[in-house]
Design an enzyme around this catalytic site. Structure first.
Site, PDB file in Angstrom:
ATOM      1  N   GLU A 143      -9.923  23.868 -33.387  1.00  0.00           N
ATOM      2  CA  GLU A 143      -9.582  23.438 -32.037  1.00  0.00           C
ATOM      3  C   GLU A 143      -8.183  22.822 -31.998  1.00  0.00           C
ATOM      4  O   GLU A 143      -7.409  23.064 -31.066  1.00  0.00           O
ATOM      5  CB  GLU A 143     -10.618  22.431 -31.526  1.00  0.00           C
ATOM      6  N   HIS A 176      -4.609  28.173 -25.546  1.00  0.00           N
ATOM      7  CA  HIS A 176      -5.547  27.659 -26.553  1.00  0.00           C
ATOM      8  C   HIS A 176      -6.582  28.718 -26.923  1.00  0.00           C
ATOM      9  O   HIS A 176      -6.845  28.956 -28.107  1.00  0.00           O
ATOM     10  CB  HIS A 176      -6.237  26.407 -26.002  1.00  0.00           C
ATOM     11  N   GLU A 177      -7.167  29.352 -25.916  1.00  0.00           N
ATOM     12  CA  GLU A 177      -8.207  30.342 -26.190  1.00  0.00           C
ATOM     13  C   GLU A 177      -7.631  31.597 -26.836  1.00  0.00           C
ATOM     14  O   GLU A 177      -8.241  32.177 -27.738  1.00  0.00           O
ATOM     15  CB  GLU A 177      -8.946  30.684 -24.894  1.00  0.00           C
ATOM     16  N   HIS A 185      -7.210  31.095 -30.568  1.00  0.00           N
ATOM     17  CA  HIS A 185      -8.402  31.316 -31.391  1.00  0.00           C
ATOM     18  C   HIS A 185      -8.502  32.787 -31.817  1.00  0.00           C
ATOM     19  O   HIS A 185      -8.845  33.101 -32.959  1.00  0.00           O
ATOM     20  CB  HIS A 185      -9.660  30.934 -30.613  1.00  0.00           C
TER      21      HIS A 185
END
Length: 296
Positions: free
Chosen positions: A207, A146-147, A150
């Site tokens: 997100e 997920h990070e 980004h």
């Protein structure tokens, strides 16, 4: 997993029409989130990556001075870097710049339930998120993916571009109002407030995109994407006093789980292939915390 923990990333948006997302460019397999926003081009990615690298170095130096930076031989550091080593090769096709990044993974001793990946591949986990949530390797991979997403999708540059566009539009609207005999400052202020509300929506969209791309990265690396469900169930227990959904920069946990489940058909075949298993024969994903049901 708060991307907002990276202070140099500006988060903002516009309430009126802007060419935010290009038409989808569907991959041959896995998830499809379309092309990156053209708004990121307003801010040079290279400059943002340079600033991120400086901030990351400062953060690690400060942590080391406070004896909060885990050493290279720490079991959790070894674990995090091993997971990252599996994931990074699958991250590179998402962004040509990622091949040039000097990836780093570090662990900071802090009770914060947090992790991030700065532009340029600078990853940090806090012991609080590992210990409080009792993360499995699969759940760590979901967070890390997920990070990383980004950074790959250049959400920092995108938000900075939206912020600049919003501020310019508010000023122009104020000038136009003055030309019509109204209070330009008041009108500009109202426009700015509306923009601040809109930026929460943009952040929630980022997100969600991070969740989807992160699952794809985890699955290709051999980590079970169904861990995204147990992860957010754990987060729900910890975060009982969450803010109302419409004021949150993150989607609500239940909505997040629904979105994650929706993409199982796209990512589970990738996971099965990575594990050399038959998709139909995969057992349910079992949490390591009592009370959280198995995920099919």
């Amino acid at each position: 997993m708060k991307s907002s923990s990276l202070s140099l990333l500006l988060a903002a948006g516009l309430t009126f029409s802007l060419p935010l997302m290009a038409q989808n460019s569907a991959p041959q397999e896995g998830v499809n989130v379309g092309k990156m926003s053209i708004m990121r081009k307003i801010v040079p990615s290279g400059a943002l990556e340079g600033q991120a690298a400086q901030q990351y170095t400062t953060t690690m130096q400060t942590a080391q001075q406070k004896r909060e930076l885990a050493p290279d031989n720490h079991p959790q550091v070894i674990r995090l870097r091993a997971i990252a080593k599996k994931m990074i090769p699958f991250a590179l096709p998402w962004n040509p710049r990622a091949k040039e990044w000097k990836w780093e993974v570090n662990l900071i001793a802090s009770p914060q339930i947090n992790a991030y990946c700065m532009p340029g591949g600078k990853i940090a986990f806090y012991t609080g998120i590992l210990d409080t949530l009792k993360l499995t390797d699969d759940e760590v991979a979901i967070i890390m993916g997920h990070e990383i997403a980004h950074a790959l999708r250049e959400h920092g540059a995108e938000r900075a571009g939206k912020s600049m566009a919003m501020n310019s539009a508010a000023k122009l609207l104020g000038l136009f109002a003055e030309s019509k005999g109204y209070d330009g400052n008041m009108v500009a202020g109202i426009a700015g407030t509306a923009g601040n509300v809109a930026m929460l929506k943009f952040s929630r969209e980022d997100e969600t995109e991070g969740d989807i791309v992160g699952m794809d990265l985890a699955a290709r690396s051999g980590y079970d994407p169904r861990a995204g469900v147990t992860l957010w169930q754990k987060m729900g227990v910890v975060n009982q006093k969450a803010p109302p959904k419409w004021l949150s920069t993150h989607p609500a946990g239940e909505d997040r789980i629904k979105e994650i489940r929706k993409h199982f058909p796209e990512v589970m075949p990738l996971y099965a292939r990575a594990k050399g298993a038959n998709l139909a024969s995969l057992p349910p994903y079992r949490s390591n915390v009592k009370g959280i049901p198995d995920v099919n």
